[in-house]
Design a protein around this motif. Structure first.
Motif, PDB file in Angstrom:
ATOM      1  N   UNK A  98       0.894  -1.490  -0.009  1.00  0.00           N
ATOM      2  CA  UNK A  98      -0.291   0.316   0.011  1.00  0.00           C
ATOM      3  C   UNK A  98       1.210   1.072  -0.231  1.00  0.00           C
ATOM      4  N   UNK A  99       1.777   1.541   1.008  1.00  0.00           N
ATOM      5  CA  UNK A  99       3.148   2.355   0.755  1.00  0.00           C
ATOM      6  C   UNK A  99       3.309   2.655  -0.193  1.00  0.00           C
ATOM      7  N   UNK A 100       4.139   1.391  -1.271  1.00  0.00           N
ATOM      8  CA  UNK A 100       4.803   1.735  -2.818  1.00  0.00           C
ATOM      9  C   UNK A 100       3.488   1.738  -3.286  1.00  0.00           C
ATOM     10  N   UNK A 141      -5.081   2.635  -2.890  1.00  0.00           N
ATOM     11  CA  UNK A 141      -4.221   1.703  -3.594  1.00  0.00           C
ATOM     12  C   UNK A 141      -4.188   0.103  -3.569  1.00  0.00           C
ATOM     13  N   UNK A 142      -5.638  -0.178  -4.093  1.00  0.00           N
ATOM     14  CA  UNK A 142      -6.181  -1.293  -5.097  1.00  0.00           C
ATOM     15  C   UNK A 142      -5.153  -0.650  -6.421  1.00  0.00           C
ATOM     16  N   UNK A 188     -14.561  -9.350  -5.573  1.00  0.00           N
ATOM     17  CA  UNK A 188     -16.067  -8.387  -5.256  1.00  0.00           C
ATOM     18  C   UNK A 188     -16.020  -7.870  -6.306  1.00  0.00           C
ATOM     19  N   UNK A 189     -17.079  -7.379  -6.958  1.00  0.00           N
ATOM     20  CA  UNK A 189     -17.204  -6.450  -8.007  1.00  0.00           C
ATOM     21  C   UNK A 189     -16.265  -5.901  -8.257  1.00  0.00           C
ATOM     22  N   UNK A 190     -15.976  -5.228  -7.395  1.00  0.00           N
ATOM     23  CA  UNK A 190     -14.990  -3.372  -8.070  1.00  0.00           C
ATOM     24  C   UNK A 190     -13.066  -4.560  -7.760  1.00  0.00           C
ATOM     25  N   UNK A 191     -12.899  -5.765  -7.598  1.00  0.00           N
ATOM     26  CA  UNK A 191     -11.759  -6.086  -7.895  1.00  0.00           C
ATOM     27  C   UNK A 191     -11.278  -5.826  -9.288  1.00  0.00           C
ATOM     28  N   UNK A 192     -10.250  -5.378  -9.206  1.00  0.00           N
ATOM     29  CA  UNK A 192     -10.175  -5.406 -10.924  1.00  0.00           C
ATOM     30  C   UNK A 192      -9.416  -6.077 -11.330  1.00  0.00           C
TER      31      UNK A 192
END
Length: 319
Positions: A98-100, A141-142, A188-192
């Protein structure tokens, strides 16, 4: 004599590890190696955050970090190889990832990339981390898309890679933690959108991991491609890029990410290029240094001009 031998060893290591990368230490202590293309950027202005494997016990830097970064650069794609913390427990590696991602986004202008088009590429245990970032990453971060090579996905005994599982959550992890870190159960539906490739002869990380994740993606309505290598073993003999059969599927997947057709209908003698540029830049999220014109193919997107009543109309359809 001993000094000479040591010097030779250092030189050999340097040659092997010569990656022309800039190293950047994140606040957490994780290291980010930055690979920027020497030539033009890919038209999509995308970038790739790469997570090598290593069982959460170490980092397989050369074959699963440096090599894919250089391959990305050949296509004009900036690449960032993350040396996340290993021999630590969840959520430390996820925090590193996430930081990266935030660090890359904060410096998107310097890298000349679109901060909303940063993908993630993960190998083996790094594939698990990439899938975890895709499913559990905090807001902002996703990744925009994911590319997974022979990933660890499940934390359950019959499917998981035990060494990776034990290193990241321990051998006595609770059922709830196993479920949380079994990435297919968090889709989920929001997964890339995700591209997955896995060898059928992988005896280290069973292909069932990839099958579970792919099925979960499809069930959630997420765009996904699953390529299997008939003779592929774990790591594809140390160089996945020597196995070329997956590349065609990957190229089609990659191109589909940015293939959006935008039709601009204008009356030809009423063309206002200034207005057209303003509208299109806003629609495509482009910076002001880019000028466009009718009939120009941009980022794999076609602008068509046809005679209609005066005015500018946008009709965007993702193909």
């Amino acid at each position: 004599m001993n000094k000479i031998i040591v010097l030779i060893i250092i030189l050999i290591i340097h040659c092997i590890a010569d990656n022309n990368a800039q190293s950047h230490i994140l606040p957490s202590g994780a290291k980010l190696d930055i690979y920027l293309p020497k030539g033009d950027r890919h038209p999509s202005r995308c970038a790739m955050l790469i997570m090598p494997g290593g069982c959460y016990n170490g980092i397989v830097m050369n074959n699963e970090g440096i090599l894919p970064a250089k391959k990305c650069n050949e296509d004009g794609i900036p690449a960032f190889v993350l040396s996340y913390h290993t021999r630590v427990k969840f959520p430390v590696p996820l925090n590193d990832a996430e930081e990266a991602m935030l660090d890359i986004k904060d410096n998107a202008g310097i890298y000349r990339i679109n901060p909303e088009r940063i993908g993630v590429m993960g190998f083996s245990a790094g594939g698990h981390l990439a899938a975890t970032l895709s499913t559990l990453g905090k807001e902002g971060c996703v990744p925009a898309f994911a590319v997974l090579f022979y990933p660890v996905i499940s934390m359950y005994d019959s499917i998981t890679h035990l060494a990776s599982r034990n290193n990241i959550i321990g051998s006595n992890a609770s059922d709830s933690l196993k479920e949380l870190l079994s990435c297919y159960q968090q889709v989920a539906a929001s997964t890339p959108p995700t591209f997955i490739t896995h060898g059928k002869k992988d005896r280290t990380v069973t292909i069932k991991n990839s099958q579970l994740y792919f099925n979960a993606l499809k069930n959630a309505g997420v765009s996904a491609v699953f390529h299997t290598e008939s003779n592929g073993i774990h790591g594809y003999s140390g160089d996945v890029f020597s196995e070329t059969t997956w590349m065609d599927d990957y190229q089609r997947f990659f191109e589909s990410l940015f293939k959006t057709q935008i039709t601009v209908d204008i009356k030809l003698h009423d063309i206002n290029l200034t207005q057209l540029n303003m509208v299109m830049k806003k629609e495509l999220n482009l910076d002001n240094s880019i000028n466009i014109s009718p009939r120009f193919n941009l980022l794999g997107r076609t602008i068509k001009c046809v005679p209609v009543p005066p005015g500018v109309y946008l009709n965007q359809n993702t193909q």
